[in-house]
Design a protein around this motif. Sequence first.
Motif, PDB file in Angstrom:
ATOM      1  N   ALA A 180      20.420  -2.515  19.287  1.00  0.00           N
ATOM      2  CA  ALA A 180      19.871  -1.255  19.783  1.00  0.00           C
ATOM      3  C   ALA A 180      19.551  -0.418  18.552  1.00  0.00           C
ATOM      4  N   SER A 181      18.628   0.498  18.684  1.00  0.00           N
ATOM      5  CA  SER A 181      18.259   1.346  17.551  1.00  0.00           C
ATOM      6  C   SER A 181      17.827   2.699  18.076  1.00  0.00           C
ATOM      7  N   PHE A 182      17.981   3.722  17.246  1.00  0.00           N
ATOM      8  CA  PHE A 182      17.534   5.061  17.617  1.00  0.00           C
ATOM      9  C   PHE A 182      16.244   5.383  16.866  1.00  0.00           C
ATOM     10  N   ALA A 183      16.239   5.099  15.576  1.00  0.00           N
ATOM     11  CA  ALA A 183      15.065   5.447  14.761  1.00  0.00           C
ATOM     12  C   ALA A 183      14.453   4.226  14.072  1.00  0.00           C
ATOM     13  N   GLY A 184      14.868   3.028  14.445  1.00  0.00           N
ATOM     14  CA  GLY A 184      14.159   1.828  13.998  1.00  0.00           C
ATOM     15  C   GLY A 184      14.818   0.989  12.915  1.00  0.00           C
ATOM     16  N   SER A 185      15.741   1.559  12.117  1.00  0.00           N
ATOM     17  CA  SER A 185      16.193   0.817  10.939  1.00  0.00           C
ATOM     18  C   SER A 185      17.156  -0.335  11.270  1.00  0.00           C
ATOM     19  N   THR A 186      17.805  -0.286  12.416  1.00  0.00           N
ATOM     20  CA  THR A 186      18.745  -1.366  12.755  1.00  0.00           C
ATOM     21  C   THR A 186      18.004  -2.662  13.092  1.00  0.00           C
ATOM     22  N   ALA A 187      16.740  -2.533  13.468  1.00  0.00           N
ATOM     23  CA  ALA A 187      15.957  -3.742  13.771  1.00  0.00           C
ATOM     24  C   ALA A 187      15.831  -4.624  12.525  1.00  0.00           C
ATOM     25  N   ASN A 199      38.317   5.620  15.226  1.00  0.00           N
ATOM     26  CA  ASN A 199      37.607   6.446  16.214  1.00  0.00           C
ATOM     27  C   ASN A 199      36.236   5.850  16.548  1.00  0.00           C
ATOM     28  N   TYR A 200      35.584   5.262  15.555  1.00  0.00           N
ATOM     29  CA  TYR A 200      34.276   4.636  15.809  1.00  0.00           C
ATOM     30  C   TYR A 200      34.416   3.343  16.631  1.00  0.00           C
ATOM     31  N   LEU A 201      35.465   2.556  16.321  1.00  0.00           N
ATOM     32  CA  LEU A 201      35.512   1.207  16.900  1.00  0.00           C
ATOM     33  C   LEU A 201      36.261   1.086  18.235  1.00  0.00           C
ATOM     34  N   ARG A 213      38.440  12.792  10.760  1.00  0.00           N
ATOM     35  CA  ARG A 213      39.056  11.994  11.837  1.00  0.00           C
ATOM     36  C   ARG A 213      37.991  11.426  12.752  1.00  0.00           C
ATOM     37  N   TYR A 214      36.973  12.239  13.029  1.00  0.00           N
ATOM     38  CA  TYR A 214      35.851  11.761  13.865  1.00  0.00           C
ATOM     39  C   TYR A 214      35.212  10.520  13.229  1.00  0.00           C
ATOM     40  N   ALA A 215      35.058  10.573  11.890  1.00  0.00           N
ATOM     41  CA  ALA A 215      34.341   9.488  11.190  1.00  0.00           C
ATOM     42  C   ALA A 215      35.290   8.393  10.704  1.00  0.00           C
ATOM     43  N   ALA A 231      26.076   3.161  10.154  1.00  0.00           N
ATOM     44  CA  ALA A 231      26.555   4.544  10.142  1.00  0.00           C
ATOM     45  C   ALA A 231      26.188   5.195   8.814  1.00  0.00           C
ATOM     46  N   MET A 232      26.319   6.516   8.768  1.00  0.00           N
ATOM     47  CA  MET A 232      26.036   7.220   7.510  1.00  0.00           C
ATOM     48  C   MET A 232      27.268   7.945   6.997  1.00  0.00           C
ATOM     49  N   SER A 233      28.326   7.935   7.788  1.00  0.00           N
ATOM     50  CA  SER A 233      29.509   8.670   7.376  1.00  0.00           C
ATOM     51  C   SER A 233      30.751   7.937   7.862  1.00  0.00           C
ATOM     52  N   LEU A 234      31.650   7.647   6.927  1.00  0.00           N
ATOM     53  CA  LEU A 234      32.895   6.976   7.299  1.00  0.00           C
ATOM     54  C   LEU A 234      33.989   7.441   6.350  1.00  0.00           C
ATOM     55  N   PRO A 268      23.541   1.381  15.832  1.00  0.00           N
ATOM     56  CA  PRO A 268      23.995   2.493  14.983  1.00  0.00           C
ATOM     57  C   PRO A 268      24.954   3.429  15.732  1.00  0.00           C
ATOM     58  N   MET A 269      25.698   4.189  14.939  1.00  0.00           N
ATOM     59  CA  MET A 269      26.456   5.306  15.484  1.00  0.00           C
ATOM     60  C   MET A 269      25.449   6.417  15.772  1.00  0.00           C
ATOM     61  N   ILE A 270      25.387   6.821  17.039  1.00  0.00           N
ATOM     62  CA  ILE A 270      24.522   7.945  17.413  1.00  0.00           C
ATOM     63  C   ILE A 270      25.384   8.833  18.301  1.00  0.00           C
ATOM     64  N   MET A 271      26.193   9.695  17.664  1.00  0.00           N
ATOM     65  CA  MET A 271      27.187  10.501  18.402  1.00  0.00           C
ATOM     66  C   MET A 271      28.070   9.551  19.211  1.00  0.00           C
ATOM     67  N   GLY A 272      28.694   8.612  18.573  1.00  0.00           N
ATOM     68  CA  GLY A 272      29.380   7.491  19.234  1.00  0.00           C
ATOM     69  C   GLY A 272      28.469   6.288  19.080  1.00  0.00           C
ATOM     70  N   GLY A 274      23.580   2.900   6.804  1.00  0.00           N
ATOM     71  CA  GLY A 274      22.266   2.744   7.425  1.00  0.00           C
ATOM     72  C   GLY A 274      21.181   3.560   6.738  1.00  0.00           C
ATOM     73  N   ARG A 275      20.241   3.975   7.549  1.00  0.00           N
ATOM     74  CA  ARG A 275      19.127   4.779   7.023  1.00  0.00           C
ATOM     75  C   ARG A 275      18.988   6.035   7.876  1.00  0.00           C
ATOM     76  N   LEU A 276      18.838   7.151   7.200  1.00  0.00           N
ATOM     77  CA  LEU A 276      18.644   8.418   7.901  1.00  0.00           C
ATOM     78  C   LEU A 276      17.381   9.052   7.348  1.00  0.00           C
TER      79      LEU A 276
HETATM   80  C1  LIG Z   1      21.431  11.874  16.439  1.00  0.00           C
HETATM   81  C2  LIG Z   1      22.139  11.051  15.399  1.00  0.00           C
HETATM   82  C3  LIG Z   1      23.501  10.914  15.474  1.00  0.00           C
HETATM   83  C4  LIG Z   1      24.184  10.169  14.507  1.00  0.00           C
HETATM   84  N1  LIG Z   1      25.539  10.068  14.607  1.00  0.00           N
HETATM   85  C5  LIG Z   1      26.218   9.436  13.627  1.00  0.00           C
HETATM   86  C6  LIG Z   1      27.624   9.401  13.644  1.00  0.00           C
HETATM   87  O1  LIG Z   1      28.260   9.895  14.560  1.00  0.00           O
HETATM   88  N2  LIG Z   1      28.254   8.801  12.606  1.00  0.00           N
HETATM   89  C7  LIG Z   1      27.577   8.216  11.566  1.00  0.00           C
HETATM   90  O2  LIG Z   1      28.189   7.711  10.651  1.00  0.00           O
HETATM   91  N3  LIG Z   1      26.223   8.197  11.544  1.00  0.00           N
HETATM   92  C8  LIG Z   1      25.535   8.805  12.540  1.00  0.00           C
HETATM   93  N4  LIG Z   1      24.170   8.814  12.508  1.00  0.00           N
HETATM   94  C9  LIG Z   1      23.479   8.054  11.462  1.00  0.00           C
HETATM   95  C10 LIG Z   1      22.928   6.732  12.028  1.00  0.00           C
HETATM   96  O3  LIG Z   1      23.955   5.910  12.532  1.00  0.00           O
HETATM   97  C11 LIG Z   1      22.179   5.958  10.915  1.00  0.00           C
HETATM   98  O4  LIG Z   1      21.171   6.797  10.423  1.00  0.00           O
HETATM   99  C12 LIG Z   1      21.625   4.632  11.424  1.00  0.00           C
HETATM  100  O5  LIG Z   1      21.274   3.827  10.319  1.00  0.00           O
HETATM  101  C13 LIG Z   1      20.427   4.832  12.316  1.00  0.00           C
HETATM  102  O6  LIG Z   1      19.952   3.575  12.772  1.00  0.00           O
HETATM  103  P1  LIG Z   1      18.529   3.440  13.493  1.00  0.00           P
HETATM  104  O7  LIG Z   1      17.490   3.767  12.452  1.00  0.00           O
HETATM  105  O8  LIG Z   1      18.465   2.040  13.952  1.00  0.00           O
HETATM  106  O9  LIG Z   1      18.512   4.401  14.641  1.00  0.00           O
HETATM  107  C14 LIG Z   1      23.474   9.545  13.448  1.00  0.00           C
HETATM  108  C15 LIG Z   1      22.092   9.680  13.382  1.00  0.00           C
HETATM  109  C16 LIG Z   1      21.429  10.427  14.333  1.00  0.00           C
HETATM  110  C17 LIG Z   1      19.947  10.564  14.234  1.00  0.00           C
END
Ligand SMILES: Cc1cc2nc3c(=O)[nH]c(=O)nc-3n(C[C@H](O)[C@H](O)[C@H](O)COP(=O)(O)O)c2cc1C
Length: 212
Positions: free
Chosen positions: A16-23, A136-138, A130-132, A93-96, A62-66, A158-160
């Motif tokens: 699954a992906s939100f913004a494409g980079s996980t593909a 908590n993620y897994l 603690r959130y990151a 993820a971008m934060s751990l 990716p982590m996307i708010m969970g 990942g990529r942001l």
């Molecule tokens: C709305 C949103 C929420 C995110 N939430 C988290 C998060 O909770 N923890 C984290 O480490 N990264 C978070 N990220 C970063 C993404 O996991 C990271 O950019 C990931 O590589 C995106 O993959 P994608 O391009 O396939 O969507 C978030 C990014 C977005 C845009």
Amino acid sequence: MSKEQTQMSKILVAYASFAGSTADVARAVGEEIAKAGGEVDVLPLNQITNLEGYAGLVLGAPMIMGWHRAALRFLRRNRQALQHIPLAVFVMAMSLTQTGQTDIDGVPVFVDEKLPKPPKNEGRLSFRERYASVSNYLRPILRAARSPKPVRIGMFAGRLDYGRLKWWAVLFAMVIVQAPAGDRRNWPAIRAWAAEIPAAFRLSPQKSPPLP
Ligand SMILES: Cc1cc2nc3c(=O)[nH]c(=O)nc-3n(C[C@H](O)[C@H](O)[C@H](O)COP(=O)(O)O)c2cc1C
């Protein structure tokens, strides 16, 4: 080898992906599995109807708010099929928070060295730290998969790219994730983790074939 036997050894890399980079990450994972001699399909979750004919599943999101909701839903929906084939999971993820944790409930967790940051105060983690955290993620992923657990989990940077995101996503990423924009994907780490999947799947306890 008959067509049926060939299909039974095929591994599915689903993402699954939100913004494409996980593909791109899923494709790299698929390439490494194929190099190790396995047959592989790499597909986004919305193109998968069931797991029939696959000998193993690698699920990445990716982590996307969970963890990405579609990935959690996919795990819950396919619990029955996952009783019979091994599962590996990767999390972008971008934060751990660096805690040194290398397993969760006995499942080996590989953490990309580019991802974790040490907490400001070792003895007392902030709300955001603690959130990151690894657990908590897994935890929600393990709950969704239920049993059997994944044979391994990989966590990667990942990529942001704020330019591709809606305002609310930028806001969440800035306030909660607090990660600078950029592409931090660590291809050698991703590929090294993926290369071990075929062996990990073969070593996982033998499961009975799915019921007709
Ligand atoms: C709305 C949103 C929420 C995110 N939430 C988290 C998060 O909770 N923890 C984290 O480490 N990264 C978070 N990220 C970063 C993404 O996991 C990271 O950019 C990931 O590589 C995106 O993959 P994608 O391009 O396939 O969507 C978030 C990014 C977005 C845009």
